[in-house]
Design a protein around this motif. Structure first.
Motif, mmCIF file in Angstrom:
data_model
loop_
_atom_site.group_PDB
_atom_site.id
_atom_site.type_symbol
_atom_site.label_atom_id
_atom_site.label_comp_id
_atom_site.label_asym_id
_atom_site.label_seq_id
_atom_site.Cartn_x
_atom_site.Cartn_y
_atom_site.Cartn_z
ATOM 1 N N PHE A 13 -10.253 16.123 -0.356
ATOM 2 C CA PHE A 13 -10.089 15.420 -1.631
ATOM 3 C C PHE A 13 -10.195 13.907 -1.465
ATOM 4 C CE2 PHE A 13 -7.630 19.379 -2.365
ATOM 5 C CZ PHE A 13 -8.391 19.892 -3.406
ATOM 6 N N SER A 14 -10.173 13.424 -0.243
ATOM 7 C CA SER A 14 -10.299 11.985 0.014
ATOM 8 C C SER A 14 -11.707 11.524 -0.311
ATOM 9 C CB SER A 14 -10.010 11.681 1.490
ATOM 10 O OG SER A 14 -8.669 11.964 1.807
ATOM 11 N N GLY A 15 -11.833 10.254 -0.694
ATOM 12 C CA GLY A 15 -13.155 9.695 -0.944
ATOM 13 C C GLY A 15 -13.146 8.727 -2.109
ATOM 14 N N GLU A 16 -14.335 8.390 -2.540
ATOM 15 C CA GLU A 16 -14.510 7.443 -3.632
ATOM 16 C C GLU A 16 -14.259 8.139 -4.966
ATOM 17 O OE1 GLU A 16 -17.687 4.290 -3.181
ATOM 18 O OE2 GLU A 16 -18.506 5.524 -4.798
ATOM 19 N N VAL A 24 -12.188 3.305 -6.837
ATOM 20 C CA VAL A 24 -11.102 3.233 -5.869
ATOM 21 C C VAL A 24 -11.428 4.209 -4.747
ATOM 22 C CG1 VAL A 24 -9.339 2.555 -7.551
ATOM 23 C CG2 VAL A 24 -9.669 4.980 -7.035
ATOM 24 N N ILE A 25 -10.803 3.973 -3.608
ATOM 25 C CA ILE A 25 -10.930 4.879 -2.471
ATOM 26 C C ILE A 25 -9.621 5.628 -2.349
ATOM 27 C CG2 ILE A 25 -11.324 5.087 0.012
ATOM 28 C CD1 ILE A 25 -13.749 4.033 -1.587
ATOM 29 N N LEU A 26 -9.714 6.930 -2.411
ATOM 30 C CA LEU A 26 -8.564 7.814 -2.337
ATOM 31 C C LEU A 26 -8.461 8.348 -0.919
ATOM 32 C CD1 LEU A 26 -6.384 9.492 -3.811
ATOM 33 C CD2 LEU A 26 -8.192 11.122 -4.371
ATOM 34 N N PHE A 43 -6.933 2.681 -2.396
ATOM 35 C CA PHE A 43 -7.405 1.314 -2.170
ATOM 36 C C PHE A 43 -8.244 0.895 -3.361
ATOM 37 C CE2 PHE A 43 -6.711 3.051 2.004
ATOM 38 C CZ PHE A 43 -6.142 2.008 2.714
ATOM 39 N N ASP A 44 -7.968 -0.311 -3.897
ATOM 40 C CA ASP A 44 -8.781 -0.799 -5.005
ATOM 41 C C ASP A 44 -9.992 -1.565 -4.484
ATOM 42 O OD1 ASP A 44 -8.080 -3.452 -4.410
ATOM 43 O OD2 ASP A 44 -6.634 -3.617 -6.032
ATOM 44 N N GLU A 45 -10.783 -2.107 -5.407
ATOM 45 C CA GLU A 45 -12.024 -2.799 -5.042
ATOM 46 C C GLU A 45 -11.780 -4.065 -4.229
ATOM 47 O OE1 GLU A 45 -13.347 -3.163 -9.084
ATOM 48 O OE2 GLU A 45 -14.641 -1.402 -8.904
#
Length: 87
Positions: A13-16, A24-26, A43-45
């Motif tokens: 489930f991780s990713g953009e 965001v990057i999860l 993580f935000d931009e």
């Protein structure tokens, strides 16, 4: 082993994640080779991080919490100052 030497297993489930023209990057992860709970981090931009204080039994639970947060607060809530979130 120091914290810097720690390796992690990342959830599928991780990713953009993109919504409302915001990316965001999860990251959903746990220490590699364990059955420990999953950590949820966004993580935000700008590279700021939002991390949940609580961990999750499954990676799916963590992903569903992320989606619920986006639905409740909007994706732009991650662009504010970094916060620690309770779940």
């Amino acid at each position: 082993m120091t914290e810097n030497d720690q390796t992690f297993e990342f959830s599928e489930f991780s990713g953009e994640f993109v919504d409302d023209d915001v990316t965001v990057i999860l990251r959903i992860y746990r220490p590699a080779g364990t059955n420990l709970d999953w950590t949820l981090e966004v993580f935000d931009e700008e590279g700021n991080t939002t991390i949940w204080n609580d961990t999750f039994d499954t990676d799916r639970d963590a992903f569903e919490e992320f989606l619920a947060t986006v639905q409740r607060d909007g994706i732009r809530s991650f662009l504010d100052e970094p916060v620690q979130r309770l779940h």
